[in-house]
Design a protein around this motif. Structure first.
Motif, PDB file in Angstrom:
ATOM      1  N   VAL A  76      84.802   5.990 -37.988  1.00 57.42           N
ATOM      2  CA  VAL A  76      85.484   4.929 -38.730  1.00 57.42           C
ATOM      3  C   VAL A  76      84.531   4.379 -39.785  1.00 57.42           C
ATOM      4  CG1 VAL A  76      86.418   2.588 -38.508  1.00 57.42           C
ATOM      5  CG2 VAL A  76      86.954   4.278 -36.781  1.00 57.42           C
ATOM      6  N   ARG A  77      85.079   4.044 -40.977  1.00 53.53           N
ATOM      7  CA  ARG A  77      84.280   3.395 -42.016  1.00 53.53           C
ATOM      8  C   ARG A  77      84.926   2.063 -42.364  1.00 53.53           C
ATOM      9  NH1 ARG A  77      82.889   6.890 -46.812  1.00 53.53           N
ATOM     10  NH2 ARG A  77      85.133   7.141 -46.847  1.00 53.53           N
ATOM     11  N   LEU A  78      84.102   1.012 -42.349  1.00 58.11           N
ATOM     12  CA  LEU A  78      84.583  -0.307 -42.753  1.00 58.11           C
ATOM     13  C   LEU A  78      84.685  -0.356 -44.269  1.00 58.11           C
ATOM     14  CD1 LEU A  78      82.443  -2.680 -40.497  1.00 58.11           C
ATOM     15  CD2 LEU A  78      84.676  -1.678 -40.018  1.00 58.11           C
ATOM     16  N   SER A  79      85.456  -1.291 -44.771  1.00 61.66           N
ATOM     17  CA  SER A  79      85.596  -1.434 -46.226  1.00 61.66           C
ATOM     18  C   SER A  79      84.267  -1.832 -46.872  1.00 61.66           C
ATOM     19  CB  SER A  79      86.668  -2.476 -46.545  1.00 61.66           C
ATOM     20  OG  SER A  79      86.306  -3.734 -46.003  1.00 61.66           O
ATOM     21  N   THR A  80      83.340  -2.375 -46.082  1.00 59.81           N
ATOM     22  CA  THR A  80      82.021  -2.750 -46.600  1.00 59.81           C
ATOM     23  C   THR A  80      81.038  -1.582 -46.569  1.00 59.81           C
ATOM     24  OG1 THR A  80      81.459  -3.614 -44.412  1.00 59.81           O
ATOM     25  CG2 THR A  80      82.239  -5.200 -46.052  1.00 59.81           C
ATOM     26  N   GLY A  81      81.459  -0.422 -46.036  1.00 56.61           N
ATOM     27  CA  GLY A  81      80.653   0.785 -46.096  1.00 56.61           C
ATOM     28  C   GLY A  81      80.011   1.251 -44.802  1.00 56.61           C
ATOM     29  N   GLU A  82      79.953   0.413 -43.776  1.00 54.40           N
ATOM     30  CA  GLU A  82      79.335   0.824 -42.516  1.00 54.40           C
ATOM     31  C   GLU A  82      80.190   1.887 -41.832  1.00 54.40           C
ATOM     32  OE1 GLU A  82      77.913  -3.138 -43.586  1.00 54.40           O
ATOM     33  OE2 GLU A  82      79.922  -2.382 -43.258  1.00 54.40           O
ATOM     34  N   VAL A  83      79.523   2.906 -41.265  1.00 46.53           N
ATOM     35  CA  VAL A  83      80.207   4.006 -40.587  1.00 46.53           C
ATOM     36  C   VAL A  83      79.857   3.949 -39.105  1.00 46.53           C
ATOM     37  CG1 VAL A  83      80.439   6.507 -40.410  1.00 46.53           C
ATOM     38  CG2 VAL A  83      80.169   5.438 -42.645  1.00 46.53           C
ATOM     39  N   GLY A  84      80.883   4.004 -38.269  1.00 46.46           N
ATOM     40  CA  GLY A  84      80.685   3.988 -36.824  1.00 46.46           C
ATOM     41  C   GLY A  84      81.235   5.245 -36.188  1.00 46.46           C
ATOM     42  N   PHE A  85      80.592   5.664 -35.112  1.00 46.50           N
ATOM     43  CA  PHE A  85      80.997   6.867 -34.384  1.00 46.50           C
ATOM     44  C   PHE A  85      81.286   6.499 -32.946  1.00 46.50           C
ATOM     45  CE2 PHE A  85      78.166   8.076 -37.792  1.00 46.50           C
ATOM     46  CZ  PHE A  85      78.896   9.065 -38.426  1.00 46.50           C
ATOM     47  N   GLY A  86      82.304   7.127 -32.375  1.00 45.78           N
ATOM     48  CA  GLY A  86      82.654   6.860 -30.989  1.00 45.78           C
ATOM     49  C   GLY A  86      82.908   8.130 -30.220  1.00 45.78           C
ATOM     50  N   TYR A  87      82.298   8.233 -29.056  1.00 50.37           N
ATOM     51  CA  TYR A  87      82.483   9.364 -28.149  1.00 50.37           C
ATOM     52  C   TYR A  87      82.755   8.814 -26.763  1.00 50.37           C
ATOM     53  CZ  TYR A  87      80.346  12.394 -31.657  1.00 50.37           C
ATOM     54  OH  TYR A  87      80.071  13.091 -32.795  1.00 50.37           O
ATOM     55  N   THR A  88      83.637   9.479 -26.025  1.00 54.05           N
ATOM     56  CA  THR A  88      83.888   9.089 -24.648  1.00 54.05           C
ATOM     57  C   THR A  88      84.328  10.314 -23.848  1.00 54.05           C
ATOM     58  OG1 THR A  88      85.061   7.534 -23.201  1.00 54.05           O
ATOM     59  CG2 THR A  88      86.300   8.419 -25.063  1.00 54.05           C
ATOM     60  N   LEU A  89      83.964  10.337 -22.582  1.00 59.60           N
ATOM     61  CA  LEU A  89      84.418  11.411 -21.709  1.00 59.60           C
ATOM     62  C   LEU A  89      85.916  11.284 -21.494  1.00 59.60           C
ATOM     63  CD1 LEU A  89      81.643  11.608 -18.957  1.00 59.60           C
ATOM     64  CD2 LEU A  89      82.275  13.394 -20.577  1.00 59.60           C
ATOM     65  N   GLY A  90      86.589  12.403 -21.409  1.00 61.64           N
ATOM     66  CA  GLY A  90      88.027  12.397 -21.160  1.00 61.64           C
ATOM     67  C   GLY A  90      88.834  12.566 -22.435  1.00 61.64           C
ATOM     68  N   ARG A  91      90.131  12.350 -22.311  1.00 61.80           N
ATOM     69  CA  ARG A  91      91.054  12.575 -23.418  1.00 61.80           C
ATOM     70  C   ARG A  91      91.643  11.275 -23.952  1.00 61.80           C
ATOM     71  NH1 ARG A  91      94.196  17.573 -23.524  1.00 61.80           N
ATOM     72  NH2 ARG A  91      92.843  19.196 -22.711  1.00 61.80           N
ATOM     73  N   ASP A  92      90.826  10.264 -24.078  1.00 58.05           N
ATOM     74  CA  ASP A  92      91.300   8.963 -24.549  1.00 58.05           C
ATOM     75  C   ASP A  92      90.912   8.780 -26.014  1.00 58.05           C
ATOM     76  OD1 ASP A  92      92.136   6.368 -24.892  1.00 58.05           O
ATOM     77  OD2 ASP A  92      91.200   5.631 -23.034  1.00 58.05           O
ATOM     78  N   ARG A  93      91.788   9.227 -26.906  1.00 56.89           N
ATOM     79  CA  ARG A  93      91.511   9.169 -28.345  1.00 56.89           C
ATOM     80  C   ARG A  93      91.394   7.740 -28.852  1.00 56.89           C
ATOM     81  NH1 ARG A  93      95.827  13.696 -30.403  1.00 56.89           N
ATOM     82  NH2 ARG A  93      94.863  15.461 -29.324  1.00 56.89           N
ATOM     83  N   GLN A  94      92.248   6.855 -28.347  1.00 58.86           N
ATOM     84  CA  GLN A  94      92.223   5.472 -28.811  1.00 58.86           C
ATOM     85  C   GLN A  94      90.923   4.782 -28.411  1.00 58.86           C
ATOM     86  OE1 GLN A  94      94.380   5.792 -31.268  1.00 58.86           O
ATOM     87  NE2 GLN A  94      94.602   3.607 -30.975  1.00 58.86           N
ATOM     88  N   LYS A  95      90.419   5.097 -27.223  1.00 55.31           N
ATOM     89  CA  LYS A  95      89.149   4.516 -26.792  1.00 55.31           C
ATOM     90  C   LYS A  95      88.021   4.973 -27.716  1.00 55.31           C
ATOM     91  CE  LYS A  95      86.014   4.073 -22.874  1.00 55.31           C
ATOM     92  NZ  LYS A  95      85.741   4.441 -21.475  1.00 55.31           N
ATOM     93  N   ALA A  96      88.027   6.246 -28.089  1.00 53.35           N
ATOM     94  CA  ALA A  96      87.004   6.759 -29.012  1.00 53.35           C
ATOM     95  C   ALA A  96      87.082   6.036 -30.353  1.00 53.35           C
ATOM     96  CB  ALA A  96      87.168   8.268 -29.202  1.00 53.35           C
ATOM     97  N   ARG A  97      88.296   5.768 -30.842  1.00 55.55           N
ATOM     98  CA  ARG A  97      88.460   5.054 -32.110  1.00 55.55           C
ATOM     99  C   ARG A  97      87.975   3.613 -32.002  1.00 55.55           C
ATOM    100  NH1 ARG A  97      91.358   1.693 -34.656  1.00 55.55           N
ATOM    101  NH2 ARG A  97      92.894   1.336 -33.045  1.00 55.55           N
ATOM    102  N   MET A  98      88.281   2.952 -30.882  1.00 57.82           N
ATOM    103  CA  MET A  98      87.827   1.569 -30.698  1.00 57.82           C
ATOM    104  C   MET A  98      86.304   1.497 -30.583  1.00 57.82           C
ATOM    105  SD  MET A  98      90.752  -0.152 -28.241  1.00 57.82           S
ATOM    106  CE  MET A  98      90.754   1.141 -27.005  1.00 57.82           C
ATOM    107  N   ILE A  99      85.698   2.475 -29.916  1.00 56.02           N
ATOM    108  CA  ILE A  99      84.238   2.519 -29.813  1.00 56.02           C
ATOM    109  C   ILE A  99      83.631   2.711 -31.201  1.00 56.02           C
ATOM    110  CG2 ILE A  99      82.288   3.880 -28.955  1.00 56.02           C
ATOM    111  CD1 ILE A  99      83.915   4.343 -26.379  1.00 56.02           C
ATOM    112  N   ALA A 100      84.213   3.598 -32.000  1.00 61.43           N
ATOM    113  CA  ALA A 100      83.721   3.822 -33.365  1.00 61.43           C
ATOM    114  C   ALA A 100      83.842   2.551 -34.205  1.00 61.43           C
ATOM    115  CB  ALA A 100      84.489   4.973 -34.015  1.00 61.43           C
ATOM    116  N   LEU A 101      84.943   1.832 -34.059  1.00 63.77           N
ATOM    117  CA  LEU A 101      85.132   0.585 -34.797  1.00 63.77           C
ATOM    118  C   LEU A 101      84.086  -0.452 -34.386  1.00 63.77           C
ATOM    119  CD1 LEU A 101      86.736  -1.106 -36.793  1.00 63.77           C
ATOM    120  CD2 LEU A 101      88.348  -1.634 -34.949  1.00 63.77           C
ATOM    121  N   CYS A 102      83.836  -0.577 -33.092  1.00 59.45           N
ATOM    122  CA  CYS A 102      82.805  -1.510 -32.619  1.00 59.45           C
ATOM    123  C   CYS A 102      81.425  -1.106 -33.134  1.00 59.45           C
ATOM    124  CB  CYS A 102      82.803  -1.572 -31.096  1.00 59.45           C
ATOM    125  SG  CYS A 102      84.224  -2.433 -30.392  1.00 59.45           S
TER     126      CYS A 102
END
Length: 153
Positions: A76-102
């Motif tokens: 995920v990239r914020l509008s201010t330019g910071e890039v976040g990455f999210g990885y999680t075990l299992g098949r939870d795509r939304q959790k990976a996206r939320m981790i990347a956002l955090c």
């Protein structure tokens, strides 16, 4: 940024990622709903894949391929330019996206305090309370064994 500040920020990200990876998707979502989220875009749509898990016998033997594990990842990239990455075990795509956002928010001076106090700290407290409860349940079933020395010979 100085090296010390950068090292401290990397350590904070590492600890936060550990908390997020061990938390439930619903808990993360509930905490994020209470925070004003910045504008962001998906750099990498959440996706599932496999990683090879390696092991060692005895902790110091030669490494070997233990098997594969399913993981989900996102970027995920914020509008201010910071890039976040999210990885999680299992098949939870939304959790990976939320981790990347955090992760991206933790890198931003504007949002780091908000995500730390509103998301990470409460999740860390919940994990600690759960571990304490499990330790108490385990301790309640503990059996102490002792050796009786016989007086023979």
């Amino acid at each position: 940024m100085t090296t010390t500040t950068e090292n401290a920020r990397q350590a904070q990200r590492k600890l936060a990622m550990a908390v997020l990876a061990h938390s439930d998707s619903a808990e993360i979502s509930g905490r994020l709903d209470a925070v004003a989220l910045p504008a962001h875009e998906n750099l990498r749509e959440p996706e599932n894949g496999l990683v090879m898990v390696r092991g060692r016998i005895g902790g110091d033997g030669a490494p070997f391929n233990l098997g594969e594990a399913t993981v989900s990842r996102a970027a995920v990239r914020l509008s201010t330019g910071e890039v976040g990455f999210g990885y999680t075990l299992g098949r939870d795509r939304q959790k990976a996206r939320m981790i990347a956002l955090c992760d991206a928010m933790l890198q931003s001076d504007q949002f780091a305090g908000v995500v730390e106090s509103g998301v990470i700290a409460p999740l860390r407290a919940a994990i600690a309370a759960n571990r304490k409860r499990q330790a108490a349940e385990t301790a309640a079933t503990r059996v102490d064994f002792y050796t009786l020395v016989r007086g023979e010979g």
